[in-house]
Design a protein around this motif. Structure first.
Motif, PDB file in Angstrom:
ATOM      1  N   TRP A 108       0.807  -1.220   0.000  1.00  0.00           N
ATOM      2  CA  TRP A 108       0.000   0.000   0.000  1.00  0.00           C
ATOM      3  C   TRP A 108       0.840   1.270   0.000  1.00  0.00           C
ATOM      4  O   TRP A 108       0.418   2.300  -0.543  1.00  0.00           O
ATOM      5  CB  TRP A 108      -0.962   0.016   1.183  1.00  0.00           C
ATOM      6  N   ILE A 109       2.046   1.209   0.575  1.00  0.00           N
ATOM      7  CA  ILE A 109       2.891   2.410   0.641  1.00  0.00           C
ATOM      8  C   ILE A 109       3.448   2.794  -0.728  1.00  0.00           C
ATOM      9  O   ILE A 109       4.034   3.871  -0.878  1.00  0.00           O
ATOM     10  CB  ILE A 109       4.061   2.216   1.636  1.00  0.00           C
ATOM     11  N   LYS A 110       3.236   1.946  -1.737  1.00  0.00           N
ATOM     12  CA  LYS A 110       3.671   2.255  -3.095  1.00  0.00           C
ATOM     13  C   LYS A 110       2.515   2.719  -3.985  1.00  0.00           C
ATOM     14  O   LYS A 110       2.699   2.928  -5.181  1.00  0.00           O
ATOM     15  CB  LYS A 110       4.325   1.013  -3.722  1.00  0.00           C
ATOM     16  N   ILE A 111       1.330   2.846  -3.377  1.00  0.00           N
ATOM     17  CA  ILE A 111       0.156   3.256  -4.150  1.00  0.00           C
ATOM     18  C   ILE A 111      -0.116   4.738  -3.876  1.00  0.00           C
ATOM     19  O   ILE A 111      -0.536   5.099  -2.760  1.00  0.00           O
ATOM     20  CB  ILE A 111      -1.077   2.414  -3.763  1.00  0.00           C
ATOM     21  N   PRO A 112       0.106   5.627  -4.850  1.00  0.00           N
ATOM     22  CA  PRO A 112      -0.072   7.078  -4.620  1.00  0.00           C
ATOM     23  C   PRO A 112      -1.465   7.447  -4.103  1.00  0.00           C
ATOM     24  O   PRO A 112      -1.595   8.309  -3.238  1.00  0.00           O
ATOM     25  CB  PRO A 112       0.190   7.681  -6.009  1.00  0.00           C
ATOM     26  N   GLU A 113      -2.502   6.816  -4.655  1.00  0.00           N
ATOM     27  CA  GLU A 113      -3.859   7.134  -4.224  1.00  0.00           C
ATOM     28  C   GLU A 113      -4.059   6.843  -2.740  1.00  0.00           C
ATOM     29  O   GLU A 113      -4.675   7.639  -2.016  1.00  0.00           O
ATOM     30  CB  GLU A 113      -4.877   6.317  -5.033  1.00  0.00           C
ATOM     31  N   THR A 114      -3.518   5.719  -2.283  1.00  0.00           N
ATOM     32  CA  THR A 114      -3.684   5.340  -0.879  1.00  0.00           C
ATOM     33  C   THR A 114      -2.858   6.244   0.031  1.00  0.00           C
ATOM     34  O   THR A 114      -3.308   6.610   1.130  1.00  0.00           O
ATOM     35  CB  THR A 114      -3.293   3.866  -0.671  1.00  0.00           C
ATOM     36  N   ILE A 115      -1.662   6.615  -0.422  1.00  0.00           N
ATOM     37  CA  ILE A 115      -0.828   7.542   0.352  1.00  0.00           C
ATOM     38  C   ILE A 115      -1.575   8.864   0.548  1.00  0.00           C
ATOM     39  O   ILE A 115      -1.635   9.408   1.661  1.00  0.00           O
ATOM     40  CB  ILE A 115       0.516   7.791  -0.355  1.00  0.00           C
ATOM     41  N   ALA A 116      -2.156   9.381  -0.536  1.00  0.00           N
ATOM     42  CA  ALA A 116      -2.919  10.634  -0.440  1.00  0.00           C
ATOM     43  C   ALA A 116      -4.140  10.451   0.456  1.00  0.00           C
ATOM     44  O   ALA A 116      -4.502  11.355   1.230  1.00  0.00           O
ATOM     45  CB  ALA A 116      -3.338  11.086  -1.836  1.00  0.00           C
ATOM     46  N   TYR A 117      -4.752   9.278   0.385  1.00  0.00           N
ATOM     47  CA  TYR A 117      -5.968   8.985   1.161  1.00  0.00           C
ATOM     48  C   TYR A 117      -5.688   9.046   2.660  1.00  0.00           C
ATOM     49  O   TYR A 117      -6.436   9.684   3.416  1.00  0.00           O
ATOM     50  CB  TYR A 117      -6.462   7.592   0.771  1.00  0.00           C
ATOM     51  N   VAL A 118      -4.614   8.404   3.102  1.00  0.00           N
ATOM     52  CA  VAL A 118      -4.321   8.357   4.539  1.00  0.00           C
ATOM     53  C   VAL A 118      -3.772   9.685   5.051  1.00  0.00           C
ATOM     54  O   VAL A 118      -3.683   9.893   6.268  1.00  0.00           O
ATOM     55  CB  VAL A 118      -3.337   7.212   4.880  1.00  0.00           C
TER      56      VAL A 118
END
Length: 307
Positions: free
Chosen positions: A266-276
């Motif tokens: 998950w730490i490599k997924i830009p969308e998830t990084i922005a989400y958290v």
């Protein structure tokens, strides 16, 4: 006279059939009674109320003094009350259809297990509570405190013009059910859909909390029903918090999926990084809103208690 004798005979036969068969039929008598009342009130062409006539009549009714003591700065917001009642009436009709399907399935498949009875009980309870809200709730404007108050459901101030806070009642119910902070659910709704119940993403995520069909099925909810969508999303959030024990990681699991959290991808997924990063900011925003609402509500109660 023959007609009444035949009616009496038919009634007797129905009673004997109920009395000699499965006990579930006896339990259905109150349900059938309620169903008849609902049918003649809302569906039978010759007896039903006109929708707008009923809404208009109920919206002009002053709340009883024991529920909402009169105050010089308060007045009924007729248009908001009408809009709220229209929403509740639509919700009531949807839930009535679900209840009818449950009853049909119960009889067609001759089910008598506990799970079927529990589903029927919960759906009946949802129909009755929604009807009660439609009938009883009035929205009052408190000009002294510049706020809207729903009378008939805790008299908690809400903002029906806000795309997220208009679902405050449903958010608080889900938060209480799954032991979550309302601000967390509200923040996820804003981030996921902006408070738009008809939202549908390019990958098929549905509704306010953008439930994937597989997630909705896992949670046992209909994602196209707004209340069930919030309930399912809150339940799924609760499961992620229980699994990972941290709000940020739970949000990552909600967005990317628990598998991506478990394998660390998950730490490599830009969308998830922005989400958290974004959702915690929204959580703080809604925590402040709920705190201010609580303080205003308490202040209003203190004022009324002195009158």
């Amino acid at each position: 006279m023959t007609f009444f004798n035949n009616l009496k005979l038919c009634t007797r036969k129905i009673y004997l059939q109920i009395n000699t068969h499965n006990k579930i039929y006896k339990k259905l008598i109150p349900l059938l009674s309620v169903s008849m009342i609902l049918y003649f009130s809302f569906y039978c062409p010759s007896t039903k109320f006109t929708q707008e006539g009923l809404i208009n009549s109920l919206s002009h009714r002053n709340p009883p003094n024991w529920l909402m003591p009169s105050h010089p700065g308060e007045s009924i917001d007729i248009e908001l009350t009408k809009n709220y009642k229209r929403l509740k009436l639509m919700e009531f009709r949807k839930k009535t259809v679900v209840l009818q399907l449950d009853i049909k399935e119960l009889f067609e498949k001759n089910k008598s297990d506990n799970s079927s009875r529990y589903i029927l009980r919960d759906d009946l309870s949802a129909v009755v509570s929604t009807l009660a809200e439609f009938w009883a709730i009035t929205i009052v404007t408190d000009q002294d405190h510049n706020e809207k108050i729903i009378v008939g459901k805790g008299s908690q101030p809400i903002n029906l013009n806000d795309r997220v806070l208009r679902w405050q009642t449903e958010i608080e119910a889900a938060a209480d059910k799954y032991h979550l902070e309302p601000a967390l659910i509200a923040a996820v709704i804003e981030q996921e859909s902006g408070g738009e119940p008809e939202s549908l993403s390019s990958v098929g995520a549905i509704g306010l909390m953008q439930l994937m069909p597989s997630t909705a099925e896992l949670m046992g909810v209909n994602p196209y029903d707004t209340i069930q969508n919030i309930d399912g999303g809150a339940h799924y959030l609760q499961l992620q918090l229980e699994s990972f024990g941290d709000v940020q990681i739970a949000l990552a699991a909600y967005n990317a999926g628990p598998g991506e959290v478990e394998n660390g991808h998950w730490i490599k997924i830009p969308e998830t990084i922005a989400y958290v990063e974004k959702v915690p900011v929204l959580i703080r925003k809604y925590e402040q809103i709920w705190q201010e609402h609580s303080e205003k509500s308490q202040e209003s109660q203190d004022v009324r208690s002195t009158l």
